[in-house]
Design a protein around this motif. Structure first.
Motif, PDB file in Angstrom:
ATOM      1  N   GLU A   1       1.024  -1.217  -0.021  1.00 47.82           N
ATOM      2  CA  GLU A   1      -0.084   0.000  -0.211  1.00 47.82           C
ATOM      3  C   GLU A   1       0.851   1.234  -0.032  1.00 47.82           C
ATOM      4  O   GLU A   1       2.105   1.173   0.480  1.00 47.82           O
ATOM      5  CB  GLU A   1      -0.814  -0.064   1.242  1.00 47.82           C
ATOM      6  N   PHE A   2       0.308   2.378  -0.151  1.00 48.20           N
ATOM      7  CA  PHE A   2       0.954   3.629  -0.219  1.00 48.20           C
ATOM      8  C   PHE A   2       0.307   4.785   0.725  1.00 48.20           C
ATOM      9  O   PHE A   2      -1.284   4.627   0.676  1.00 48.20           O
ATOM     10  CB  PHE A   2       0.913   4.262  -1.773  1.00 48.20           C
ATOM     11  N   GLN A   3       0.804   5.693   1.097  1.00 44.71           N
ATOM     12  CA  GLN A   3       0.357   6.792   1.900  1.00 44.71           C
ATOM     13  C   GLN A   3       0.018   7.876   0.552  1.00 44.71           C
ATOM     14  O   GLN A   3       0.929   8.115  -0.237  1.00 44.71           O
ATOM     15  CB  GLN A   3       0.952   7.709   2.591  1.00 44.71           C
ATOM     16  N   LEU A   4      -1.180   8.378   0.462  1.00 48.46           N
ATOM     17  CA  LEU A   4      -1.554   9.337  -0.667  1.00 48.46           C
ATOM     18  C   LEU A   4      -1.816  10.644  -0.029  1.00 48.46           C
ATOM     19  O   LEU A   4      -2.796  10.885   0.907  1.00 48.46           O
ATOM     20  CB  LEU A   4      -2.541   8.875  -1.479  1.00 48.46           C
ATOM     21  N   GLU A   5      -1.036  11.868  -0.273  1.00 50.12           N
ATOM     22  CA  GLU A   5      -1.631  13.204   0.136  1.00 50.12           C
ATOM     23  C   GLU A   5      -1.433  14.271  -0.882  1.00 50.12           C
ATOM     24  O   GLU A   5      -0.688  14.141  -1.796  1.00 50.12           O
ATOM     25  CB  GLU A   5      -0.233  13.563   1.159  1.00 50.12           C
ATOM     26  N   LEU A   6      -2.457  14.947  -0.745  1.00 45.85           N
ATOM     27  CA  LEU A   6      -2.553  16.093  -1.641  1.00 45.85           C
ATOM     28  C   LEU A   6      -1.811  17.444  -1.128  1.00 45.85           C
ATOM     29  O   LEU A   6      -2.309  17.929   0.202  1.00 45.85           O
ATOM     30  CB  LEU A   6      -3.816  16.298  -1.933  1.00 45.85           C
ATOM     31  N   LYS A   7      -0.865  17.922  -1.701  1.00 43.84           N
ATOM     32  CA  LYS A   7      -0.302  19.355  -0.867  1.00 43.84           C
ATOM     33  C   LYS A   7      -0.218  20.515  -2.210  1.00 43.84           C
ATOM     34  O   LYS A   7      -0.653  20.209  -3.051  1.00 43.84           O
ATOM     35  CB  LYS A   7       1.315  18.892  -0.739  1.00 43.84           C
ATOM     36  N   THR A   8       0.146  21.423  -1.730  1.00 43.77           N
ATOM     37  CA  THR A   8       0.465  22.571  -2.483  1.00 43.77           C
ATOM     38  C   THR A   8       1.685  23.367  -2.426  1.00 43.77           C
ATOM     39  O   THR A   8       2.386  23.332  -1.320  1.00 43.77           O
ATOM     40  CB  THR A   8      -0.749  23.843  -2.350  1.00 43.77           C
ATOM     41  N   VAL A   9       2.280  23.698  -3.420  1.00 43.60           N
ATOM     42  CA  VAL A   9       3.412  24.543  -3.426  1.00 43.60           C
ATOM     43  C   VAL A   9       3.154  25.877  -2.823  1.00 43.60           C
ATOM     44  O   VAL A   9       4.174  26.536  -2.141  1.00 43.60           O
ATOM     45  CB  VAL A   9       4.076  24.688  -4.796  1.00 43.60           C
ATOM     46  N   SER A  10       2.153  26.622  -3.165  1.00 42.27           N
ATOM     47  CA  SER A  10       1.838  27.978  -2.895  1.00 42.27           C
ATOM     48  C   SER A  10       0.597  27.934  -2.100  1.00 42.27           C
ATOM     49  O   SER A  10      -0.616  27.481  -2.467  1.00 42.27           O
ATOM     50  CB  SER A  10       1.577  28.756  -4.299  1.00 42.27           C
ATOM     51  N   GLU A  11       0.412  28.695  -0.879  1.00 42.53           N
ATOM     52  CA  GLU A  11      -0.858  28.784   0.028  1.00 42.53           C
ATOM     53  C   GLU A  11      -1.138  30.172  -0.215  1.00 42.53           C
ATOM     54  O   GLU A  11      -2.459  30.364   0.306  1.00 42.53           O
ATOM     55  CB  GLU A  11      -0.254  28.402   1.179  1.00 42.53           C
ATOM     56  N   ASN A  12      -0.895  31.017  -1.117  1.00 46.75           N
ATOM     57  CA  ASN A  12      -1.232  32.241  -1.142  1.00 46.75           C
ATOM     58  C   ASN A  12      -2.722  32.515  -1.528  1.00 46.75           C
ATOM     59  O   ASN A  12      -3.599  33.287  -1.055  1.00 46.75           O
ATOM     60  CB  ASN A  12      -0.483  33.271  -1.943  1.00 46.75           C
ATOM     61  N   GLU A  13      -2.965  31.490  -2.607  1.00 47.19           N
ATOM     62  CA  GLU A  13      -4.380  31.704  -3.138  1.00 47.19           C
ATOM     63  C   GLU A  13      -5.457  31.372  -2.041  1.00 47.19           C
ATOM     64  O   GLU A  13      -6.653  31.541  -2.256  1.00 47.19           O
ATOM     65  CB  GLU A  13      -4.446  30.767  -4.287  1.00 47.19           C
ATOM     66  N   MET A  14      -5.076  30.432  -1.003  1.00 42.83           N
ATOM     67  CA  MET A  14      -5.921  29.872  -0.209  1.00 42.83           C
ATOM     68  C   MET A  14      -6.671  30.627   0.742  1.00 42.83           C
ATOM     69  O   MET A  14      -7.793  30.269   1.348  1.00 42.83           O
ATOM     70  CB  MET A  14      -5.184  28.856   0.755  1.00 42.83           C
ATOM     71  N   VAL A  15      -6.363  32.216   1.007  1.00 41.85           N
ATOM     72  CA  VAL A  15      -7.088  33.151   1.606  1.00 41.85           C
ATOM     73  C   VAL A  15      -8.392  33.140   1.252  1.00 41.85           C
ATOM     74  O   VAL A  15      -9.422  33.942   1.765  1.00 41.85           O
ATOM     75  CB  VAL A  15      -6.177  34.230   1.677  1.00 41.85           C
ATOM     76  N   LEU A  16      -8.538  32.950  -0.188  1.00 43.26           N
ATOM     77  CA  LEU A  16      -9.741  33.390  -0.849  1.00 43.26           C
ATOM     78  C   LEU A  16     -10.627  32.199  -0.446  1.00 43.26           C
ATOM     79  O   LEU A  16     -12.207  32.464  -0.734  1.00 43.26           O
ATOM     80  CB  LEU A  16      -9.658  33.267  -2.217  1.00 43.26           C
ATOM     81  N   ILE A  17     -10.643  31.154   0.269  1.00 39.24           N
ATOM     82  CA  ILE A  17     -11.318  30.072   0.371  1.00 39.24           C
ATOM     83  C   ILE A  17     -12.449  30.709   1.539  1.00 39.24           C
ATOM     84  O   ILE A  17     -13.690  30.265   1.215  1.00 39.24           O
ATOM     85  CB  ILE A  17     -10.781  28.955   1.122  1.00 39.24           C
ATOM     86  N   GLY A  18     -11.936  31.002   2.657  1.00 43.82           N
ATOM     87  CA  GLY A  18     -13.041  31.701   3.527  1.00 43.82           C
ATOM     88  C   GLY A  18     -14.050  30.632   4.149  1.00 43.82           C
ATOM     89  O   GLY A  18     -13.459  29.510   4.508  1.00 43.82           O
TER      90      GLY A  18
END
Length: 608
Positions: free
Chosen positions: A409-426
């Protein structure tokens, strides 16, 4: 016109000319259904294989072989965030990862909306052929009335380009620069080759057409499209409308015609509609039934006709009669010019006696006295979700794969290089999951807090570059939800992943033997005969013995060696892939390898 109830014509447009093989296909679409893309390679491989209903075969092994054979020969460019969430979890989607390229248009408020194909076919002895297809339909299972234009041409040896084709070459050349993630070098080289060659292809105009011209929009150098001189009568056919566009287009023109959907016409001011001589919708008999899951139905064709003296121009393609289509989107139209009697508005609307004509599909629009008021809260919620979706797509997401020690089996993770855009999520709620897992395995999206999204332990079959997202926001008691799929780069992809996946998809020896027969057969009928001879259904395949008493697989291999040795090349590719894993080796029919090695040695000597 593409019939909403029959996809065979769509497959027919992709079918290679007689004696030719697919070299590469570049397709552009706004929305994309991965199941629709999965069946597209059938048109290049098993185009004359039919099932009992007369439709192109949907045999799972035929789908597997066609996608293995052609996935690296197909490049699909689609609007980022417009891949629909599949209804089923299919491991075979892994083969499409190399084919799909998400695109963001140059203007932030526009969309990538063209629906074209440019296909390169090759022949052992004949000149290379190109096909250009311009549609109004996306690469989906939409059941709507659409248009399709097919142009075939031969690659010439001329040094200088045909000037008329430069817009096609310019458009294809721009595609890699619009992609969300970088293309591999092989795809870049193929795009470069095709944008260069298509400028040197003479496309034969359809019968009755005197001139052709190509009109990309929304890319540098192609921003200012107009419909030519004023005061000419026009017909506009478009499923979606905007007030200012339809009002400006009809200015200083008389006796014009507008054809659209009932709900779109209800958004237009009645005073604007009165400026058109006639306004139509599809009649009830031509409408298709209501469909779920975002599948479009009814009128979806886009057509603009302008009478011009004794001549007429017809523009067909992707652009709706909206300001967005002609000012901010990336679109593609083709203009056909010919005699008024062949292409004019009167020709499209004329009655044809006892035959059903296009005008028989229409009924005069009887609308409301006042345009319908849009739901302001719903519009605001949709706008909010579009902004969050764009932020997610711009966050440079990637999937990290880590083997779990002492397991498969494998561990599967979703990550991001840039978190700047995430402030829009609110306050927007976000859930995501790999499309190889059911939606109840979705987890909250936590990247905005500096954490990866961990999907836990998954099997090799569940690894994927496609991830589904569900966005939800609420205001004043109204809730708006959107779902979409995006493709992300894989980091730590296991070596030999596709070969191991092949072994998993084929399951047992019976499946492998049936796939070998499929590679040797010439048609669905001969496949049925071969299958019957071998009588393998439901049992493990045996190479040296046929339970039905028919010809053994050996005879089919020898016959292919003598008559169609290229079939052995395909079998060799399958054998090589299976031979790379212990699971795959164990799936080959008993006694197959010694005989195959002898036959393959003869084939190699023939080639040398």
């Amino acid at each position: 016109m593409l019939n909403p109830h029959n996809r065979n014509l769509m497959f027919e447009t992709l079918r290679p000319p007689v004696g030719y093989l697919l070299d590469h296909a570049i397709g552009c679409t706004f929305s994309l259904d991965l199941h629709a893309l999965l069946t597209t390679p059938l048109a290049f491989t098993f185009f004359d294989w039919e099932d009992e209903s007369g439709s192109i075969t949907s045999d799972p092994l035929a789908v597997l072989e066609s996608v293995r054979r052609n996935a690296d020969r197909i490049s699909i460019f689609c609007q980022a965030g417009q891949i629909s969430v599949p209804r089923k979890q299919e491991r075979i989607f892994a083969y499409l990862e190399q084919s799909v390229h998400e695109v963001l248009p140059p203007l932030a408020n526009g969309v990538f909306h063209p629906k074209i194909w440019l296909i390169r076919y090759t022949h052992e002895t004949e000149p290379t052929q190109y096909r250009f297809i311009c549609l109004s339909r996306n690469l989906t299972f939409d059941k709507s009335w659409d248009t399709v234009l097919v142009l075939d041409g031969q690659l010439s040896k001329r040094v200088y380009a045909y000037a008329v084709n430069n817009p096609v070459g310019d458009f294809i050349q721009r595609l890699p620069g619009l992609c969300l993630t970088s293309l591999d070098q092989t795809t870049i080289n193929k795009v470069e080759q095709m944008q260069h060659e298509v400028r040197r292809v003479f496309f034969e105009p359809p019968g009755g057409i005197e001139e052709l011209s190509f009109h990309p929009m929304g890319i540098p150098g192609y921003q200012n499209f107009t419909f030519g001189p004023p005061k000419r009568r026009v017909l506009v056919m478009s499923p979606f409308l905007s007030e200012t566009f339809v009002k400006d287009l009809v200015w200083q023109r008389k006796n014009c015609v507008l054809i659209s959907r009932q709900e779109s016409l209800e958004t237009i001011n009645p005073e604007t509609l009165e400026q058109y001589g006639t306004v139509f919708t599809l009649n009830h008999d031509a409408e298709t039934e209501e469909l779920d899951d975002g599948v479009l139905s009814g009128l979806h064709a886009k057509l603009f006709i302008m009478d011009d003296g004794w001549k007429a121009n017809v523009w067909t393609g992707s652009a709706n009669a909206t300001d967005a289509a002609f000012n901010t989107n990336v679109e593609f139209l083709v203009c056909l010019r010919g005699k008024l009697g062949n292409l004019g508005i009167g020709k499209l609307l004329e009655q044809e006696g006892s035959h059903t004509s296009f005008s028989d599909l229409l009924q005069e629009y009887r609308g409301e006295a006042e345009p319908a008021e849009p739901d302001a809260i719903q519009k605001a919620l949709e706008k909010r979700l579009r902004a969050v979706r764009l932020a997610l797509l711009s966050a440079r997401l990637f999937a990290e794969i880590t083997p779990v020690e002492s397991t498969r089996e494998f561990q599967l993770e979703l990550k991001t290089v840039s978190e700047n855009e995430m402030v829009l999520i609110g306050d927007v709620k976000i859930r995501c999951w790999p499309i190889t897992l059911p939606s109840h395995r979705a987890v909250p999206f936590e990247v905005c807090r500096g954490l990866g999204v961990n999907f836990g332990k998954v099997s090799l079959d569940a690894l994927t570059a496609f991830f589904a997202f569900e966005l939800e926001c609420t205001d004043n008691g109204q809730t708006c939800t959107e779902r979409f799929v995006t493709k992300v780069p894989l980091v730590g992809e296991p070596e030999g992943r596709m070969q191991k996946l092949l072994g998993s998809l084929l399951k047992n020896k019976s499946q492998v033997l049936r796939l070998l027969l499929l590679l040797l057969a010439d048609s669905s009928m001969s496949m049925e005969k071969l299958s019957a001879f071998h009588g393998f259904s439901g049992i493990a395949g045996s190479f040296s013995d046929s339970s039905s008493g028919g010809i053994p697989l050996l005879e089919s291999l020898v016959k292919a060696l003598a008559r169609s040795p290229e079939k052995l090349d395909r079998i060799n590719r399958l054998v090589e892939d299976l031979d790379k894993t212990d699971q795959g080796v164990n799936l080959l029919p008993d006694g197959f390898m010694p005989v195959w090695e002898s036959i393959w040695q003869i084939r190699k000597e023939m080639v040398s």
